[in-house]
Design a protein around this motif. Structure first.
Motif, PDB file in Angstrom:
ATOM      1  N   UNK A 231     -16.456 -40.212 -30.731  1.00  0.00           N
ATOM      2  CA  UNK A 231     -15.026 -39.938 -30.472  1.00  0.00           C
ATOM      3  C   UNK A 231     -14.683 -38.558 -31.038  1.00  0.00           C
ATOM      4  N   UNK A 232     -13.998 -37.755 -30.241  1.00  0.00           N
ATOM      5  CA  UNK A 232     -13.688 -36.380 -30.641  1.00  0.00           C
ATOM      6  C   UNK A 232     -12.177 -36.188 -30.532  1.00  0.00           C
ATOM      7  N   UNK A 233     -11.530 -35.947 -31.665  1.00  0.00           N
ATOM      8  CA  UNK A 233     -10.064 -35.792 -31.670  1.00  0.00           C
ATOM      9  C   UNK A 233      -9.665 -34.765 -32.720  1.00  0.00           C
ATOM     10  N   UNK A 234      -8.492 -34.193 -32.534  1.00  0.00           N
ATOM     11  CA  UNK A 234      -7.930 -33.262 -33.528  1.00  0.00           C
ATOM     12  C   UNK A 234      -6.488 -33.675 -33.802  1.00  0.00           C
ATOM     13  N   UNK A 235      -6.119 -33.671 -35.081  1.00  0.00           N
ATOM     14  CA  UNK A 235      -4.708 -33.815 -35.468  1.00  0.00           C
ATOM     15  C   UNK A 235      -4.189 -32.452 -35.874  1.00  0.00           C
ATOM     16  N   UNK A 236      -3.016 -32.093 -35.372  1.00  0.00           N
ATOM     17  CA  UNK A 236      -2.348 -30.897 -35.890  1.00  0.00           C
ATOM     18  C   UNK A 236      -1.079 -31.376 -36.595  1.00  0.00           C
ATOM     19  N   UNK A 237      -0.879 -30.872 -37.804  1.00  0.00           N
ATOM     20  CA  UNK A 237       0.303 -31.259 -38.590  1.00  0.00           C
ATOM     21  C   UNK A 237       1.295 -30.102 -38.567  1.00  0.00           C
TER      22      UNK A 237
END
Ligand SMILES: O=C(O)CCC(=O)C(=O)O
Length: 277
Positions: A231-237
């Motif tokens: 699984x490949x994901x990015x969170x931007x805050x």
């Protein structure tokens, strides 16, 4: 009403305010998802890049899970965090035309079928229930995370799960893997809450480019990856108007080496946390 200045409907904004989490479909186009997926996998394969200070000196840092602040030095990640539809979504939910980039974080979950899987790194394990705020040297309610997968993520294969309305809990819960200097209490018995109020547990099957936006106090977790692909994901805050430095709340800063956090309440440094929008 959704219009050019506001990418969300009133109903979506109310859902976010009520639940502390919102799923919005098809926000990032598929070309961008493909390019971000490739960039994340390249980074994951290069252990010299973007390891937070938390893993300094560790011979085999967890693959992928702890890459943070990529947008500070890599154009593709900067374009994604600064110029994609994400800052505008964050602004619509925090009711401000201008948000600040806080940081971005890559989350790869290696699937259990791969030869690489030995169950020892955070990239292979479930992410336990937590709120984000106790990890951060910031205070405020206006600090949003936008999590986007670049591959399909079925909810039972490392999808995120949330407890609706937990952002209104009066307590902060003790974080795992970090010493918090805040007044925190043990997380509630999640099985008991699930038995009593199953409707509060929210999760979604995600397609590339869909996004999950959550409040800094909303309890969330992910399962380990029982799927067939990593699984490949990015969170931007993003920071909004009421976010302030709170460096007295954690013992060790785990941001990229070059970020400086000012004194409590000092103006947020525009060099590390640029204004967008
Ligand atoms: O991707 C995950 O497993 C965890 C993500 C998360 O906790 C976050 O983005 O705040």
């Amino acid at each position: 009403m959704k219009d050019a200045a506001n990418p969300l409907t009133d109903e979506q904004i109310q859902t976010f305010q009520r639940d502390g989490v919102l799923c919005v479909r098809g926000v990032i186009d598929l070309d961008t998802c493909k390019r971000m997926e490739e960039a994340c996998l390249r980074l994951a394969d290069d252990p010299s890049e973007h390891i937070s200070r938390r893993w300094a000196g560790v011979a085999r840092p967890p693959r992928g899970h702890e890459r943070i602040g990529m947008a500070l030095s890599l154009d593709q990640f900067r374009e994604y965090a600064f110029e994609s539809p994400l800052p505008r979504l964050a602004g619509a939910l925090m009711n401000t035309p201008t948000v600040r980039y806080f940081y971005d974080q890559m989350f790869i979950k290696i699937h259990r079928g791969t030869g690489e899987f030995d169950g020892t790194s955070t990239a292979q394990m479930a992410t336990p229930w937590h709120q984000d705020l106790p990890y951060w040297p910031f205070d405020g309610a206006d600090i949003l995370s936008i999590w986007v997968p670049f591959r399909p993520v079925p909810r039972d294969a490392s999808g995120l799960e949330y407890v609706a309305r937990s952002h209104r809990d009066p307590d902060l819960y003790t974080p795992f893997g970090l010493k918090s200097l805040r007044n925190t209490v043990d997380a509630p018995d999640m099985d008991a809450i699930r038995a009593a109020e199953p409707e509060r547990f929210l999760s979604w099957d995600m397609e590339p480019g869909d996004c999950l936006i959550h409040h800094p106090r909303t309890l969330h977790r992910s399962t380990s990856n029982a799927g067939e692909n990593d699984r490949v994901a990015v969170s931007v805050r993003y920071l909004g108007r009421d976010a302030i430095y709170a460096p007295d709340t954690i013992e060790d800063l785990w941001y990229p080496e070059d970020i400086e956090i000012g004194d409590r309440g000092a103006p947020v440094d525009p060099h590390f946390f640029p204004a967008l929008g």
